[in-house]
Design a protein around this motif. Sequence first.
Motif, PDB file in Angstrom:
ATOM      1  N   THR A 137     -53.539 -31.889  16.781  1.00 47.21           N
ATOM      2  CA  THR A 137     -53.050 -32.843  17.767  1.00 47.21           C
ATOM      3  C   THR A 137     -54.029 -33.991  17.989  1.00 47.21           C
ATOM      4  O   THR A 137     -53.638 -35.159  17.992  1.00 47.21           O
ATOM      5  N   ARG A 138     -55.302 -33.680  18.149  1.00 50.18           N
ATOM      6  CA  ARG A 138     -56.264 -34.724  18.538  1.00 50.18           C
ATOM      7  C   ARG A 138     -56.462 -35.764  17.439  1.00 50.18           C
ATOM      8  O   ARG A 138     -56.788 -36.914  17.718  1.00 50.18           O
ATOM      9  N   ARG A 139     -56.262 -35.364  16.176  1.00 46.87           N
ATOM     10  CA  ARG A 139     -56.436 -36.307  15.068  1.00 46.87           C
ATOM     11  C   ARG A 139     -55.171 -37.121  14.791  1.00 46.87           C
ATOM     12  O   ARG A 139     -55.195 -38.024  13.957  1.00 46.87           O
ATOM     13  N   ARG A 140     -54.090 -36.795  15.471  1.00 45.00           N
ATOM     14  CA  ARG A 140     -52.819 -37.489  15.249  1.00 45.00           C
ATOM     15  C   ARG A 140     -52.322 -38.214  16.488  1.00 45.00           C
ATOM     16  O   ARG A 140     -51.154 -38.576  16.581  1.00 45.00           O
ATOM     17  N   GLY A 141     -53.204 -38.382  17.446  1.00 43.78           N
ATOM     18  CA  GLY A 141     -52.845 -39.134  18.638  1.00 43.78           C
ATOM     19  C   GLY A 141     -51.878 -38.428  19.552  1.00 43.78           C
ATOM     20  O   GLY A 141     -51.127 -39.071  20.284  1.00 43.78           O
ATOM     21  N   VAL A 142     -51.904 -37.079  19.543  1.00 52.59           N
ATOM     22  CA  VAL A 142     -50.970 -36.287  20.340  1.00 52.59           C
ATOM     23  C   VAL A 142     -51.713 -35.615  21.489  1.00 52.59           C
ATOM     24  O   VAL A 142     -52.772 -35.006  21.289  1.00 52.59           O
ATOM     25  N   LEU A 143     -51.168 -35.714  22.683  1.00 50.47           N
ATOM     26  CA  LEU A 143     -51.727 -35.051  23.854  1.00 50.47           C
ATOM     27  C   LEU A 143     -51.315 -33.580  23.837  1.00 50.47           C
ATOM     28  O   LEU A 143     -50.130 -33.261  23.830  1.00 50.47           O
ATOM     29  N   LEU A 144     -52.295 -32.690  23.823  1.00 47.46           N
ATOM     30  CA  LEU A 144     -52.033 -31.248  23.786  1.00 47.46           C
ATOM     31  C   LEU A 144     -52.022 -30.687  25.195  1.00 47.46           C
ATOM     32  O   LEU A 144     -52.968 -30.892  25.968  1.00 47.46           O
ATOM     33  N   ILE A 145     -50.958 -29.954  25.516  1.00 50.46           N
ATOM     34  CA  ILE A 145     -50.813 -29.304  26.823  1.00 50.46           C
ATOM     35  C   ILE A 145     -50.804 -27.802  26.594  1.00 50.46           C
ATOM     36  O   ILE A 145     -50.038 -27.294  25.772  1.00 50.46           O
ATOM     37  N   ALA A 146     -51.641 -27.079  27.333  1.00 52.12           N
ATOM     38  CA  ALA A 146     -51.793 -25.636  27.119  1.00 52.12           C
ATOM     39  C   ALA A 146     -51.642 -24.890  28.441  1.00 52.12           C
ATOM     40  O   ALA A 146     -52.631 -24.665  29.152  1.00 52.12           O
ATOM     41  N   PRO A 147     -50.424 -24.499  28.824  1.00 50.77           N
ATOM     42  CA  PRO A 147     -50.223 -23.771  30.072  1.00 50.77           C
ATOM     43  C   PRO A 147     -50.786 -22.352  29.998  1.00 50.77           C
ATOM     44  O   PRO A 147     -50.891 -21.771  28.920  1.00 50.77           O
ATOM     45  N   ILE A 206     -49.141 -26.739  11.735  1.00 48.67           N
ATOM     46  CA  ILE A 206     -48.843 -27.650  12.843  1.00 48.67           C
ATOM     47  C   ILE A 206     -49.139 -29.083  12.440  1.00 48.67           C
ATOM     48  O   ILE A 206     -48.354 -29.996  12.730  1.00 48.67           O
ATOM     49  N   ALA A 207     -50.245 -29.282  11.738  1.00 52.71           N
ATOM     50  CA  ALA A 207     -50.605 -30.626  11.291  1.00 52.71           C
ATOM     51  C   ALA A 207     -49.504 -31.226  10.428  1.00 52.71           C
ATOM     52  O   ALA A 207     -49.122 -32.393  10.602  1.00 52.71           O
ATOM     53  N   GLU A 233     -44.983 -35.128   9.706  1.00 53.43           N
ATOM     54  CA  GLU A 233     -43.596 -35.432   9.343  1.00 53.43           C
ATOM     55  C   GLU A 233     -42.812 -35.980  10.534  1.00 53.43           C
ATOM     56  O   GLU A 233     -42.040 -36.942  10.396  1.00 53.43           O
ATOM     57  N   LEU A 234     -42.993 -35.398  11.690  1.00 52.69           N
ATOM     58  CA  LEU A 234     -42.253 -35.828  12.866  1.00 52.69           C
ATOM     59  C   LEU A 234     -42.665 -37.212  13.350  1.00 52.69           C
ATOM     60  O   LEU A 234     -41.841 -37.976  13.871  1.00 52.69           O
ATOM     61  N   LEU A 235     -43.937 -37.552  13.153  1.00 54.09           N
ATOM     62  CA  LEU A 235     -44.453 -38.827  13.623  1.00 54.09           C
ATOM     63  C   LEU A 235     -44.460 -39.899  12.537  1.00 54.09           C
ATOM     64  O   LEU A 235     -44.884 -41.035  12.784  1.00 54.09           O
ATOM     65  N   GLY A 236     -43.998 -39.532  11.342  1.00 53.47           N
ATOM     66  CA  GLY A 236     -43.961 -40.496  10.255  1.00 53.47           C
ATOM     67  C   GLY A 236     -45.334 -40.874   9.743  1.00 53.47           C
ATOM     68  O   GLY A 236     -45.541 -42.024   9.329  1.00 53.47           O
ATOM     69  N   LEU A 237     -46.284 -39.927   9.749  1.00 48.88           N
ATOM     70  CA  LEU A 237     -47.646 -40.173   9.295  1.00 48.88           C
ATOM     71  C   LEU A 237     -47.835 -39.655   7.874  1.00 48.88           C
ATOM     72  O   LEU A 237     -47.142 -38.737   7.450  1.00 48.88           O
ATOM     73  N   PRO A 238     -48.790 -40.190   7.143  1.00 49.20           N
ATOM     74  CA  PRO A 238     -49.111 -39.627   5.824  1.00 49.20           C
ATOM     75  C   PRO A 238     -49.601 -38.195   5.985  1.00 49.20           C
ATOM     76  O   PRO A 238     -50.349 -37.890   6.916  1.00 49.20           O
ATOM     77  N   ASN A 239     -49.182 -37.311   5.090  1.00 44.98           N
ATOM     78  CA  ASN A 239     -49.633 -35.930   5.177  1.00 44.98           C
ATOM     79  C   ASN A 239     -51.125 -35.851   4.928  1.00 44.98           C
ATOM     80  O   ASN A 239     -51.654 -36.427   3.972  1.00 44.98           O
ATOM     81  N   SER A 240     -51.823 -35.138   5.819  1.00 51.28           N
ATOM     82  CA  SER A 240     -53.264 -34.974   5.679  1.00 51.28           C
ATOM     83  C   SER A 240     -53.669 -33.599   6.166  1.00 51.28           C
ATOM     84  O   SER A 240     -52.892 -32.909   6.830  1.00 51.28           O
ATOM     85  N   TYR A 241     -54.878 -33.207   5.847  1.00 50.34           N
ATOM     86  CA  TYR A 241     -55.403 -31.914   6.291  1.00 50.34           C
ATOM     87  C   TYR A 241     -56.878 -32.074   6.618  1.00 50.34           C
ATOM     88  O   TYR A 241     -57.612 -32.680   5.846  1.00 50.34           O
ATOM     89  N   PRO A 242     -57.350 -31.559   7.737  1.00 46.12           N
ATOM     90  CA  PRO A 242     -56.553 -30.874   8.764  1.00 46.12           C
ATOM     91  C   PRO A 242     -55.886 -31.871   9.666  1.00 46.12           C
ATOM     92  O   PRO A 242     -55.126 -31.610  10.504  1.00 46.12           O
TER      93      PRO A 242
END
Length: 267
Positions: free
Chosen positions: A78-88, A252-253, A258-267
């Motif tokens: 999440t952090r490398r793809r600009g996604v805010l992670l929420i962990a309840p 997850i990466a 795919e959902l955000l239309g980003l180039p596939n990368s790892y991690p």
Amino acid sequence: MKLLILLLILIAGPVAAMTPEERSCEGVEPCMIGDRSYHLRVPDDWDGMTPLPVMLHFHGWQRQGTLTIRHPRISDATRRRGVLLIAPNGLGRSWDFWRPGTDDVGFARAVLEDVKARYPIVEDQVFVSGYSWGSNMAWRFVCEDGADIAALLAISGTLEQTEDCETAPKEVRQVYGLSDPVLDFPFGPNGESDYPVFLWRERYGCGESRALGPWQQVPFLTLERTIWEACDTGRVSLDLHPGGHFIPHGWIARQLDELLGLPNSYP
């Protein structure tokens, strides 16, 4: 408690996102909602203003959100793809997903609303994920309150495929190990290996599947993907691997790319 939380949200009404100084919780510092809590991991290099995609992830049994925000296969994605992670945090380090109408569904919704009050988010890029019992809980949440969820990302856990879901996310992505010794792989009545997503295929009115074949994020694990795109609504994908009960490296990466239309990368 669920009704009280939702009532407080409705009374408060829409509010502007908090300033950085007002965001008093992040990382291991919990954000409180009544007597319950959750954790946040902000993506790398966020400018503090740009709206963020969101992934709410339900932890596994006997875990907590503090592990989620530090887990390399979750928070690194999440952090490398600009996604805010929420962990309840689940009560008793667990989740109540066994039956409809549990308080945990209302709690998860309250968490999302609280996050929206704290951070600017992209409304049509809210993803719900979970691992093991957390995956079961993610299913329960989108089954009852998932109409605005962009995608379910479920790992090693489902609900009974005979559940009658009131709502559904826009898309479902499931991964499961064929040799899972903890939550046994849910083969169909006649041994069908595509049964873990039967509920959603029926809910979306999906037709024939299409096998995309093997793919890898790491050389030591191969997954086989099947997708259902010929549906009245929605889309379903199922990734299977020969292993057991774990979060596959890079899974997850890959989904977020795919959902955000980003180039596939790892991690």
